[in-house]
Motif scaffolding. Sequence first.
Motif, PDB file in Angstrom:
ATOM      1  N   THR A   1       0.839  -1.219   0.000  1.00 25.59           N
ATOM      2  CA  THR A   1       0.000   0.000   0.000  1.00 25.59           C
ATOM      3  C   THR A   1       0.861   1.251   0.000  1.00 25.59           C
ATOM      4  N   VAL A   2       1.909   1.255   0.826  1.00 24.91           N
ATOM      5  CA  VAL A   2       2.775   2.437   0.954  1.00 24.91           C
ATOM      6  C   VAL A   2       3.598   2.650  -0.318  1.00 24.91           C
ATOM      7  N   PHE A   3       4.124   1.592  -0.903  1.00 21.32           N
ATOM      8  CA  PHE A   3       4.874   1.731  -2.166  1.00 21.32           C
ATOM      9  C   PHE A   3       3.968   2.262  -3.283  1.00 21.32           C
ATOM     10  N   VAL A   4       2.701   1.800  -3.314  1.00 21.03           N
ATOM     11  CA  VAL A   4       1.747   2.290  -4.318  1.00 21.03           C
ATOM     12  C   VAL A   4       1.528   3.797  -4.127  1.00 21.03           C
ATOM     13  N   GLU A   5       1.380   4.232  -2.871  1.00 25.63           N
ATOM     14  CA  GLU A   5       1.226   5.674  -2.583  1.00 25.63           C
ATOM     15  C   GLU A   5       2.453   6.443  -3.070  1.00 25.63           C
ATOM     16  N   SER A   6       3.640   5.870  -2.854  1.00 27.23           N
ATOM     17  CA  SER A   6       4.889   6.521  -3.247  1.00 27.23           C
ATOM     18  C   SER A   6       4.975   6.703  -4.762  1.00 27.23           C
TER      19      SER A   6
ATOM     20  N   PRO B   1       6.067   9.150  -9.892  1.00 28.32           N
ATOM     21  CA  PRO B   1       6.209   7.906 -10.663  1.00 28.32           C
ATOM     22  C   PRO B   1       7.628   7.603 -11.151  1.00 28.32           C
ATOM     23  N   TRP B   2       8.567   8.548 -11.045  1.00 24.25           N
ATOM     24  CA  TRP B   2       9.874   8.367 -11.683  1.00 24.25           C
ATOM     25  C   TRP B   2      10.921   7.697 -10.790  1.00 24.25           C
ATOM     26  N   ASN B   3      10.509   7.253  -9.591  1.00 18.95           N
ATOM     27  CA  ASN B   3      11.447   6.581  -8.689  1.00 18.95           C
ATOM     28  C   ASN B   3      11.410   5.068  -8.978  1.00 18.95           C
ATOM     29  N   TRP B   4      12.301   4.613  -9.868  1.00 15.26           N
ATOM     30  CA  TRP B   4      12.287   3.189 -10.265  1.00 15.26           C
ATOM     31  C   TRP B   4      12.588   2.269  -9.089  1.00 15.26           C
ATOM     32  N   SER B   5      13.342   2.742  -8.106  1.00 12.63           N
ATOM     33  CA  SER B   5      13.642   1.917  -6.922  1.00 12.63           C
ATOM     34  C   SER B   5      12.357   1.528  -6.195  1.00 12.63           C
TER      35      SER B   5
ATOM     36  N   TRP C   1       9.341   1.299  -7.581  1.00 16.76           N
ATOM     37  CA  TRP C   1       8.669   0.318  -8.446  1.00 16.76           C
ATOM     38  C   TRP C   1       9.296  -1.069  -8.273  1.00 16.76           C
ATOM     39  N   SER C   2      10.631  -1.112  -8.192  1.00 10.59           N
ATOM     40  CA  SER C   2      11.343  -2.401  -8.045  1.00 10.59           C
ATOM     41  C   SER C   2      10.979  -3.087  -6.733  1.00 10.59           C
ATOM     42  N   GLU C   3      10.899  -2.302  -5.651  1.00 15.93           N
ATOM     43  CA  GLU C   3      10.518  -2.879  -4.357  1.00 15.93           C
ATOM     44  C   GLU C   3       9.071  -3.369  -4.396  1.00 15.93           C
ATOM     45  N   LEU C   4       8.203  -2.608  -5.059  1.00 13.90           N
ATOM     46  CA  LEU C   4       6.803  -3.020  -5.193  1.00 13.90           C
ATOM     47  C   LEU C   4       6.715  -4.326  -5.989  1.00 13.90           C
ATOM     48  N   GLN C   5       7.528  -4.422  -7.044  1.00 15.06           N
ATOM     49  CA  GLN C   5       7.538  -5.638  -7.867  1.00 15.06           C
ATOM     50  C   GLN C   5       7.959  -6.854  -7.051  1.00 15.06           C
TER      51      GLN C   5
ATOM     52  N   HIS D   1       0.314   5.947 -16.148  1.00 15.71           N
ATOM     53  CA  HIS D   1       1.545   6.693 -16.431  1.00 15.71           C
ATOM     54  C   HIS D   1       2.442   5.752 -17.220  1.00 15.71           C
ATOM     55  N   TRP D   2       3.324   6.309 -18.068  1.00 18.81           N
ATOM     56  CA  TRP D   2       4.188   5.410 -18.854  1.00 18.81           C
ATOM     57  C   TRP D   2       5.139   4.599 -17.976  1.00 18.81           C
ATOM     58  N   MET D   3       5.444   5.092 -16.775  1.00 19.69           N
ATOM     59  CA  MET D   3       6.285   4.307 -15.857  1.00 19.69           C
ATOM     60  C   MET D   3       5.548   3.059 -15.368  1.00 19.69           C
TER      61      MET D   3
END
Length: 437
Positions: A57-62, A67-71, A73-77, A94-96
Amino acid sequence: MIELDGSLGKSDVVNSELISLERELSSLRRIGSIDSFGLYLYGLVLKDKGCESLAVTVFVESVNSFPWNWSAWSELQSLCTSTDTLNKLNLKNHWMKDFFLASAYQELKMHEEALKRYECLLGVFRSSDYIQSQIATALYSLRELDEAEVIFEDLLRNDPYRVESMDIYSNLLYAKECFSALSFLAHRVFLTDKYRPESCCIIANYYSLKGQHEKSVLYFRRALKLNRKYLSAWTLMGHEYVEMKNTPAAIDAYRRAIEINPRDYRAWYGLGQTYEVMNMPFYALYYFRKSSYLQPNDSRLWIAMAQCYESAPLQMLEEAIKCYTRAANSNDSEGIALHQLAKLHGVLGHSEQAAFFYKKDLERMEAEGRQGPNMVEAMLYLARYYKSEKKLEEAEFYCTRLLDYTGPERETAKSLLRGLRIAQTAFPSMDIGHFGS
């Protein structure tokens, strides 16, 4: 952590600051005075504490906030271990998000879906080496080795100093046994940056293909010193230990890989092979089942399971037939499944099914221009089968083809032909009754 437990050890070190960090960050989130990077840090703390659902939930909020923080997204993945979890995420368009979904599909072994996403992204980011490398990786996972190789070669031409994703390219070259190309790649990455985990992995693959397994293990261990969570290094090092007949070390390496990623089918498959070598077929079957569940379209896994069922301690031939059937329907490029299906049906006395699979296998070998004992075996069986079924023309056709071979099969064919001609003389009306062609 490394000082306490060693570079390749299992660490039980716990960060004692997590509780106070969580308390502080959660209160900031509650009053709404936290930015996307604070949320990312809070997500990391929650993940380390094992509160995975709240971390998602928190990573989704982040990522929705920035949206440009790939780190992030990687943790969420890393927390999306199933398609259900992925589909439930409430992400802004978003394209990210497209980059994230493509990467997540790749990780969940949904390679065709990943490929479609990356091809769409390539339409926008036309000169992205990252997207090209991901497309090549997806093609490699789909066993489209020639197409993947072309893309990896283009990547190296465009960026001769590239190291990222070249470990996948080295796996491809290893699978194709392209010794000179792998040697060239290993030399190139060694000169570019020999202290990258990928470089060590490529050099390890080179030594493995040369049959120098001790040196290969040395470089895999170097890779793991540089990145302890380097999944493919653990798995491939397990393969090397199997080659060296060091089964305890192989089992340990495969288990480390599974701890990092329980969805790594190669590690489960490796454990199956190791227990099979140790003559423990029930353990082997358990691990083969795990690997085929994770990668159901890989014929090699079904063949391994079938061979286990077929082995002397079990002799469960009906189960082996089911597995070979799945392998035959999963693009078995080596044609092992068809041949084994024919043989097993023959052993069980299912002559009609055996003839069907021998004929299919023969057609496959002819289409691929292959020769060898399997072709001779198929023609001999079909000649005898059609003779027993009183289909004398078909039997004669296969016997005549066998006359082109030298060896005992030629004499067998001659003997069969003599029998066929006697039968045709004794029962001339048979020709009309059974085949008016």
